[in-house]
Design an enzyme around this catalytic site. Structure first.
Site, PDB file in Angstrom:
ATOM      1  N   LYS A  25       0.837  -1.205   0.000  1.00  7.77           N
ATOM      2  CA  LYS A  25       0.000   0.000   0.000  1.00  7.77           C
ATOM      3  C   LYS A  25       0.868   1.250   0.000  1.00  7.77           C
ATOM      4  O   LYS A  25       1.910   1.286   0.653  1.00  7.77           O
ATOM      5  CB  LYS A  25      -0.886  -0.017   1.246  1.00  7.77           C
ATOM      6  N   THR A  72      -0.682   5.187  -4.548  1.00  9.27           N
ATOM      7  CA  THR A  72      -1.520   6.340  -4.883  1.00  9.27           C
ATOM      8  C   THR A  72      -1.301   7.466  -3.878  1.00  9.27           C
ATOM      9  O   THR A  72      -1.188   8.636  -4.259  1.00  9.27           O
ATOM     10  CB  THR A  72      -3.004   5.919  -4.918  1.00  9.27           C
ATOM     11  N   THR A  73      -1.206   7.114  -2.603  1.00  7.12           N
ATOM     12  CA  THR A  73      -1.065   8.172  -1.595  1.00  7.12           C
ATOM     13  C   THR A  73       0.303   8.855  -1.700  1.00  7.12           C
ATOM     14  O   THR A  73       0.406  10.059  -1.452  1.00  7.12           O
ATOM     15  CB  THR A  73      -1.315   7.628  -0.175  1.00  7.12           C
ATOM     16  N   ARG A  76       3.012  18.499  -2.458  1.00  7.59           N
ATOM     17  CA  ARG A  76       4.271  19.249  -2.318  1.00  7.59           C
ATOM     18  C   ARG A  76       4.458  20.215  -3.485  1.00  7.59           C
ATOM     19  O   ARG A  76       4.813  21.384  -3.297  1.00  7.59           O
ATOM     20  CB  ARG A  76       5.421  18.235  -2.248  1.00  7.59           C
ATOM     21  N   PHE A 114     -16.598   2.127 -17.099  1.00  8.26           N
ATOM     22  CA  PHE A 114     -15.876   0.870 -16.893  1.00  8.26           C
ATOM     23  C   PHE A 114     -16.843  -0.254 -16.555  1.00  8.26           C
ATOM     24  O   PHE A 114     -17.784  -0.071 -15.811  1.00  8.26           O
ATOM     25  CB  PHE A 114     -14.853   1.001 -15.765  1.00  8.26           C
ATOM     26  N   TRP A 122     -15.829  -3.471 -15.491  1.00 13.43           N
ATOM     27  CA  TRP A 122     -14.983  -4.574 -15.021  1.00 13.43           C
ATOM     28  C   TRP A 122     -15.845  -5.766 -14.632  1.00 13.43           C
ATOM     29  O   TRP A 122     -15.432  -6.906 -14.759  1.00 13.43           O
ATOM     30  CB  TRP A 122     -14.143  -4.134 -13.817  1.00 13.43           C
ATOM     31  N   GLU A 146      -3.182   4.748 -11.332  1.00 12.74           N
ATOM     32  CA  GLU A 146      -3.587   3.407 -11.788  1.00 12.74           C
ATOM     33  C   GLU A 146      -3.429   3.215 -13.302  1.00 12.74           C
ATOM     34  O   GLU A 146      -4.031   2.319 -13.881  1.00 12.74           O
ATOM     35  CB  GLU A 146      -5.028   3.043 -11.371  1.00 12.74           C
TER      36      GLU A 146
HETATM   37  P1  ATP Z   1      -3.143   3.746  -1.450  1.00 14.18           P
HETATM   38  O1  ATP Z   1      -4.257   4.254  -2.362  1.00 14.18           O
HETATM   39  O2  ATP Z   1      -3.639   3.574  -0.072  1.00 14.18           O
HETATM   40  O3  ATP Z   1      -1.897   4.538  -1.562  1.00 14.18           O
HETATM   41  P2  ATP Z   1      -2.179   1.780  -3.322  1.00 14.18           P
HETATM   42  O4  ATP Z   1      -2.415   2.791  -4.373  1.00 14.18           O
HETATM   43  O5  ATP Z   1      -0.761   1.363  -3.092  1.00 14.18           O
HETATM   44  O6  ATP Z   1      -2.770   2.283  -1.932  1.00 14.18           O
HETATM   45  P3  ATP Z   1      -3.694  -0.150  -4.839  1.00 14.18           P
HETATM   46  O7  ATP Z   1      -2.831  -1.204  -5.412  1.00 14.18           O
HETATM   47  O8  ATP Z   1      -4.154   0.951  -5.733  1.00 14.18           O
HETATM   48  O9  ATP Z   1      -3.024   0.476  -3.530  1.00 14.18           O
HETATM   49  O10 ATP Z   1      -4.896  -0.892  -4.155  1.00 14.18           O
HETATM   50  C1  ATP Z   1      -6.074  -0.231  -3.747  1.00 14.18           C
HETATM   51  C2  ATP Z   1      -6.408  -0.600  -2.319  1.00 14.18           C
HETATM   52  O11 ATP Z   1      -6.257  -1.990  -2.062  1.00 14.18           O
HETATM   53  C3  ATP Z   1      -5.536   0.108  -1.294  1.00 14.18           C
HETATM   54  O12 ATP Z   1      -6.300   1.047  -0.602  1.00 14.18           O
HETATM   55  C4  ATP Z   1      -5.010  -0.956  -0.366  1.00 14.18           C
HETATM   56  O13 ATP Z   1      -5.201  -0.702   1.017  1.00 14.18           O
HETATM   57  C5  ATP Z   1      -5.750  -2.193  -0.762  1.00 14.18           C
HETATM   58  N1  ATP Z   1      -4.795  -3.307  -0.700  1.00 14.18           N
HETATM   59  C6  ATP Z   1      -3.509  -3.279  -1.032  1.00 14.18           C
HETATM   60  N2  ATP Z   1      -2.913  -4.475  -0.782  1.00 14.18           N
HETATM   61  C7  ATP Z   1      -3.877  -5.264  -0.285  1.00 14.18           C
HETATM   62  C8  ATP Z   1      -3.919  -6.646   0.185  1.00 14.18           C
HETATM   63  N3  ATP Z   1      -2.860  -7.425   0.158  1.00 14.18           N
HETATM   64  N4  ATP Z   1      -5.098  -7.101   0.652  1.00 14.18           N
HETATM   65  C9  ATP Z   1      -6.184  -6.316   0.669  1.00 14.18           C
HETATM   66  N5  ATP Z   1      -6.215  -5.045   0.240  1.00 14.18           N
HETATM   67  C10 ATP Z   1      -5.084  -4.521  -0.232  1.00 14.18           C
HETATM   68 MG    MG Z   2      -3.599   2.924  -5.999  1.00 12.59          MG
END
Ligand code: ATP
Ligand code: MG
Length: 191
Positions: free
Chosen positions: A32, A35-36, A44, A85, A87, A122
């Site tokens: 995780k 995106t954040t 910034r 979308f 999906w 994404e």
């Molecule tokens: P964030 O938006 O919090 O920065 P991210 O962009 O890294 O996270 P994504 O890959 O876009 O994460 O996934 C979307 C969401 O899926 C995230 O909010 C994250 O908490 C959740 N997620 C990530 N890994 C897992 C996992 N192993 N099991 C369940 N949920 C997950």
């Molecule tokens: Mg993301």
């Protein structure tokens, strides 16, 4: 090495001339924070009065997540563009059409020299699905204005994108509360 005495830290290396360039930044991996972290750097840059925009693939335009609320409050351009979308219904032709429209918008923003930073959230996902040709994105990056920073997020960044990027970070999954404890996405943390 910086001694940390200055309130405005300089470059880590002082041996060469300072280089400023628009970076291609990729946040990928299974952990995780992709995106954040993109939002963090956007914030910034916005703080520096740079013109910034975040375009979100996948997320539906009606989404009113914490980040969309924050962007509205502070006046940052953020557009969720996952319109149409399917999906769930697996209408690939429609998914491709809507992704192409979003892709055209991203390419337009990257080419627009008034933007100092463009985040394509994404984007890696739609590249992975082949809904948008990687070659289109690589062309847009190759032709981008020299000082524009482009941030691309999503799991499974394609090798071809990693090859042209200046800064690639792979978020590693160590623990996730859903996996370990069944804790589902929470307001303010995930959306
Ligand atoms: P964030 O938006 O919090 O920065 P991210 O962009 O890294 O996270 P994504 O890959 O876009 O994460 O996934 C979307 C969401 O899926 C995230 O909010 C994250 O908490 C959740 N997620 C990530 N890994 C897992 C996992 N192993 N099991 C369940 N949920 C997950
Ligand atoms: Mg993301």
């Amino acid at each position: 090495m910086s001694t940390g005495e200055s309130s405005e830290p300089g470059p880590q290396s002082v041996t060469g001339p300072r280089i400023n360039k628009g970076l291609v930044i990729v946040n990928t991996g299974n952990g995780k924070g992709k995106t954040t972290a993109a939002m963090g750097v956007l914030f910034r840059a916005w703080g520096r009065d740079f013109k910034v925009i975040m375009l979100q693939f996948i997320k539906h335009s009606t989404a009113n997540f914490g980040e969309q609320r924050a962007a509205k409050k502070i006046g940052v351009e953020m557009r969720a563009m996952g319109d149409g979308f399917t999906w769930d219904t697996q209408d690939r032709a429609q998914d491709i059409a809507s992704t192409r429209r979003a892709g055209d918008e991203v390419k337009r923003m990257i080419a627009d020299p008034s933007y100092a930073m463009v985040v394509a959230d994404e984007l890696n996902i739609v590249l992975r699905y082949d809904y948008l040709p990687l070659s289109d994105v690589l062309e847009a990056l190759a032709a981008k204005p020299a000082m524009t920073h482009v941030v691309i997020t999503g799991r499974n960044a394609p090798e071809g994108l990693i090859a042209v990027a200046d800064l690639v970070t792979e978020m590693g999954l160590v623990k996730h509360p859903f996996r370990e404890q069944g804790v589902k996405a929470q307001a303010g943390v995930e959306f």
